[in-house]
Design an enzyme around this catalytic site. Structure first.
Site, PDB file in Angstrom:
ATOM      1  N   THR A 149       0.818  -1.212   0.000  1.00  0.00           N
ATOM      2  CA  THR A 149       0.000   0.000   0.000  1.00  0.00           C
ATOM      3  C   THR A 149       0.853   1.263   0.000  1.00  0.00           C
ATOM      4  OG1 THR A 149      -1.691  -1.199   1.203  1.00  0.00           O
ATOM      5  CG2 THR A 149      -1.841   1.181   1.265  1.00  0.00           C
ATOM      6  N   GLY A 188       2.434  -3.034   8.234  1.00  0.00           N
ATOM      7  CA  GLY A 188       2.737  -3.376   9.617  1.00  0.00           C
ATOM      8  C   GLY A 188       4.180  -3.849   9.732  1.00  0.00           C
ATOM      9  N   GLU A 432      -7.892  -5.785   3.618  1.00  0.00           N
ATOM     10  CA  GLU A 432      -8.103  -7.000   2.805  1.00  0.00           C
ATOM     11  C   GLU A 432      -9.275  -6.830   1.833  1.00  0.00           C
ATOM     12  OE1 GLU A 432      -5.832  -9.065   2.693  1.00  0.00           O
ATOM     13  OE2 GLU A 432      -4.779  -8.432   4.509  1.00  0.00           O
TER      14      GLU A 432
END
Lengths: 670, 670
Positions: A149, A188, A432
């Site tokens: 992303t 993350g 997701e």
């Protein structure tokens, strides 16, 4: 002992919960076994949970007083300790025990994208790449993350802007963040932890763009953890939840990496810069589906089950206002409005649980087909998982918030456990696959199936109903009629059919009248999303009914699950009544009858409510809720936790800095 | 300069927002003036806001990095400074300027229940009590709070358990927390700040209970702020939001206070212990209504307006996926599904704004009547404010969350401003009257009015429609027909009438068939709540239409507000279609026409969307949102704020404690 000397000793179960558990209409343990998937599974899960709870390294106490940094630190500690435990016990890292530990820790672990990093290498790396990187990653000698992303691009992968340009003179790739929107954002483990990351970038070679490919890029020194030259990396800052995760940003300024760092199982760049594809990477598409399937049980349904447990138990203990004049204040669970909020959500937990089991089985079957190079069922699997992801995350996150509000003021305290459940689970509507985007993908599948049906092509099982519309309206007339699964399933089927047919026809008419395809699609998209929701809703009802039919013969458990299935279905009709009335499948009078049947079920299931959430079998340590403990001593727990608050153990510095100068300080007592 | 050197200098407005503001269809400033209630009001509001923003003591920067304690400390500082400013400027403490400061500070102030403490003394104290306590409280020589809610009791005041027992031998009251559920719990300012509190307690004298009365109790020393003997007091711990407020608990063990500390304007205890009531305290009831009215604008609508501003601006800047093949990625605001999420919420802001203005006028009229001892309109005012509180808090808090989710991943970052708006505004569904409880109170009023209408008694304005049901169904056939306010207002009226009538008849039938009244009420309560919602929904449509009709003659502004009113009304029909179809007022075919008209309006209003939120006139400092700034440079703001994160300015201690031992540390570069 005076009541305010709160005792930490084992307390008696609140009589208001004792009475709920007397004379159960069904065997709670049997229901737990059904949820777990067998007696043996229940045993294993309990053993793992109890091991986690007893292990002091894993302690999650006082979580509500921790800072973001302390939560992150705890997650890192938990993860490393979990790996040790798994090795000690000889468990499979990807097995059920690992999943049970994860659930027992409420997801308070780190290294989640470190795992994605490894999975990507295994799936898309050559044998040499696997041999080089996997042992390092497995032993945490390098720490990975997965950087897909970007600031300006999430859902639409083709829009990603990070570039990887091949330089044949040095046999290197130049990885670059060409503009601000290309900054990697959200991954993350990237913010503070990882030393390496899997960068998804547009591959350029000899001036040509070959689309998105994965590259391994080292970002921090292994010696002192400082960012390598040309790298800007850090934490993106506080979020609505996930305090334990160091979501990060990453800017790369013409970083050079060796050619070997591009994962090359299915496509590679030759020394001269020419690009070669080898084999199909369709299997890769599959990993996205796998993640969607796994979060449904571990994150999404888990949250609603916990919220239901907390709010139902609290509602059986909390007494408020007046029902019968002169009587003691009633349990709030005795109010019809409270039942209307909570009991359908308990039913949804069961509906979604059976649906997830069905999706898992379907997934495994398709996985085996694909290993035989048979990709026929992939579109259906994609539609099924995308639809269920969007449908279940919406039900579960809205549901958790309904549970929270149903606990009144105390639901607003973090001690209730409910705010944290909500702020976390609501993220699942976005990650997701954003839900609206997913619903539109499902709708595209439905429209295709509808067109295929028109031309007589046979349809996959889940959309077979699109080829055989029901001609007549519903014939049921009494509340009992509506407790017949065939009757309500037919209603859901007709609703899904009519909404799909009407959106598909609108689309067709627009195109035939000369509107460009993409504009026609956009102008129909509100209705297309509705059709997708109706389709998934229909499937959950259908799956619940067939799960019911395939249960072993235990009349007590079957009976309560039948009531839940009925309630789940009728509640959906009552709350989406417009869809069922609009095309005349149900009449207004029939809807009145459905409402009567629904309210009757609510009153019946109220008696089972506490036991139905007890069957979810959470320990107090998993719930972390003063309102939801098994013993129902909610007020003692709230007060006990307030007294533990470290802020109450020191004087208030604001007294000296701001308040004292104002106060009438010549007397301690006025 | 390279793009990654982010400049804090004034930036150009993003061209994607410039284009939205070109060629406005209406004068934005005129609309702002209408929202403010006049040109002069806009001027005053802007002056106050700009004063607050420029004042360095009021700085609210970096709020997302602050701890709970820092937020509390900042709020105390803000409050004391605000008092100083108000005095300096010669403003009225209860006037509009104080409200504008409060809004400019996003409610980051303390001493909220200190104000309630004073209001209670003024309303229920004798002249001597006012003369003694008010000057002390006004100058912060004592710090008050208002201790009503208990661990075991919120909504139901009669259930409170704290006792105040008169002891004639010493002429004192003994204030006691007799059991754990009687612990005071939730009062703001109590946890760490207040020295005195207004304790609501059951008055006992000569062995008799005289119900709830207010008593002034000192709880902390004025010298060193330590709790007085017999007092346990502290902070209840972290909540979903309101980090700035020190909500507290309070246990009192047989505390003695002088007889004079019972507020005695309307009732007192004589030296011999006999109890005397003097005059009516109905006016007291009024203060609860006043609070409900004031939060609607200051807390509830404010949050939705901000969320709409942020999400609409972001949607005009964010580009994602593909609409027309081959074209640049479109603004997400161009997707019909995005418009469907946001534009109806913008319309709701306007609908609720006009409604609040109407409620305020109504409130002021009744207030004047009551001062003339005319209490006739009190029941209608109560129903109106209770209904609107429940209706508006639900729309606004759900709406804020829709806005947040509509911003995708970035909506989950605190920097978007949206998570904090949500976690705060959702509390309004619970405080100042739990929404379901309020809806049932409104329903009781509706059922009474319905019965009165049956017997020919004239009804108050807001429920007059209950005496004249429409006999026929809707006659409209084209989308244009449904843009006629008379047509859709009638639809809302019929829906409200039919839901009320059907719930009232069910209730009546149950009672006539021998069911006890209280059971009949409970068995009808889900339907009664529905009737109450339909009633309030109808009123908002009605008020919006009449506000439109009474606007000065400015065709551009009128035209856009007419579109918003149409959209607001048709959106409600589309989303609650079942209610309109069930009793046959609309047919399925007519609903199709409504959907067509609704989708047409969405496309039209998309062009006005950015200007409609610009008209709310928030400064960037009020929004505190990287996504919602006026200049639309969202990605630069996000990155800039991430770089400001203090956690990024130091090394990660976890590297040394946990990570280093694992890492392949013999090489800084692999």
């Amino acid at each position: 002992m005076a009541w305010w000397k709160v005792s930490a000793a084992r307390r008696d179960v609140n009589p208001d919960l004792v009475s709920e558990r007397e004379r159960p209409s069904f065997n709670v343990e049997t229901l737990t076994n059904i949820l777990d998937g067998g007696v043996e599974e229940t045993r294993i899960r309990r053993a793992v949970v109890s091991l986690v709870i007893k292990d002091p390294v894993f302690s999650r106490e006082y979580i509500y007083f921790k800072t973001r940094f302390e939560r992150y630190e705890g997650a890192i500690r938990n993860s490393l300790h979990m790996q040790k435990k798994i090795k000690e016990m000889g468990w499979d890292e990807n097995g059920r025990e690992a999943e049970y530990i994860y659930r027992a820790l409420n997801g308070e672990i780190g290294f989640n994208t470190h795992i994605v990093f490894m999975k990507t290498i295994k799936a898309l790396g050559t044998d040499e790449q696997i041999a080089k990187w996997m042992p390092l990653a497995m032993d945490y000698k390098i720490l990975g993350s997965y950087a897909q992303t970007e600031l300006g691009h999430g859902t639409y992968l083709r829009g990603l802007e990070t570039t990887a340009t091949f330089d044949p003179t040095t046999q290197e790739f130049i990885i670059d963040t060409p503009q601000i929107t290309a900054t990697k954002w959200w991954p993350g483990d990237l913010g503070k932890t990882s030393t390496h990351t899997m960068v998804l970038a547009q591959l350029y070679s000899n001036g040509q763009n070959y689309g998105m490919h994965p590259f391994i890029v080292q970002i921090r020194s292994l010696k002192d953890h400082s960012p390598l030259p040309g790298i800007s990396v850090g934490d993106i800052g506080p979020k609505m939840a996930f305090e334990n995760v160091d979501n990060g940003y990453l800017i790369m300024r013409n970083i050079r990496i060796p050619k070997e760092n591009m994962l090359s199982r299915y496509s590679q760049v030759l020394p001269d810069g020419s690009y070669v594809k080898s084999g199909s990477d369709k299997i890769n598409y599959f990993s996205m589906i796998a993640v969607r399937v796994s979060i449904l049980r571990e994150e999404v349904l888990e949250a609603l089950m916990k919220a239901c447990t907390i709010s139902v138990r609290y509602s059986a203990v909390r007494r408020q206002s007046e029902l019968k004049p002169g009587d003691r204040e009633p349990k709030i669970l005795d109010y019809q409005t409270q039942q209307h909020k909570l009991v359908p959500l308990v039913a949804s937990c069961y509906a979604i649980d059976f649906t997830i089991k069905y999706v898992n089985t379907f997934y495994n079957n398709v996985f085996n087909e694909i290993r035989m190079e048979n990709f026929n069922s992939l579109p259906e699997l994609h539609a099924l998982t995308a639809g269920m992801k969007a449908f279940a995350t919406e039900i579960c996150s809205n549901g958790v918030e309904v549970c929270r509000k149903a606990c009144g003021g105390h639901g607003y305290s973090l001690y209730s456990g409910l705010p944290s459940l909500y702020t976390k689970v609501t993220a699942s509507c976005t990650y997701e696959g954003e839900n609206t985007v997913l619903h539109l993908q499902v709708a595209r599948f439905l429209v295709k199936c509808f067109a295929a049906a028109q031309s007589g092509t046979p349809l996959p099982t889940s959309t077979a109903y699109l080829s055989s519309p029901s001609a007549s309206g519903c014939q049921a007339t009494t509340p009992v009629d509506f407790l017949n699964p065939e009757v309500y399933l037919k209603a859901y089927e007709c609703r899904a059919y009519r909404l799909t047919a009407s959106a598909a026809r609108k689309l067709q008419n627009l195109v035939q009248s000369g509107v460009e395809q993409y504009l026609a699609w956009n102008s129909s998209s509100v209705e297309l999303v509705k059709a997708s929701i109706a389709h998934s809703h229909f499937l959950t009802v259908k799956i619940f009914i067939s799960a019911l039919n395939s249960l072993p013969d235990q009349p007590d458990v079957k009976a309560v699950l039948k009531r839940l299935c009925d309630l789940y279905a009728l509640h959906g009709i009552v709350t989406s009544a417009g869809d069922f009335l609009q095309h005349g499948y149900l009449s207004g009078k029939q809807l009145d009858v459905v409402i009567t049947a629904y309210l009757g079920l609510l009153a019946e299931l109220r008696k089972d409510a506490v036991l139905l959430v007890d069957a979810f079998d959470f320990t107090d340590e998993q719930l972390l809720s003063a309102l939801g403990m098994y013993d129902g001593n909610v007020y003692h727990s709230l007060l006990e936790w307030a007294l533990k608050n470290p802020e109450n153990k020191k004087a208030n510095p604001v007294f000296h800095t701001y308040l004292k100068p104002y106060l009438q300080s010549n007397s301690s007592k006025l």
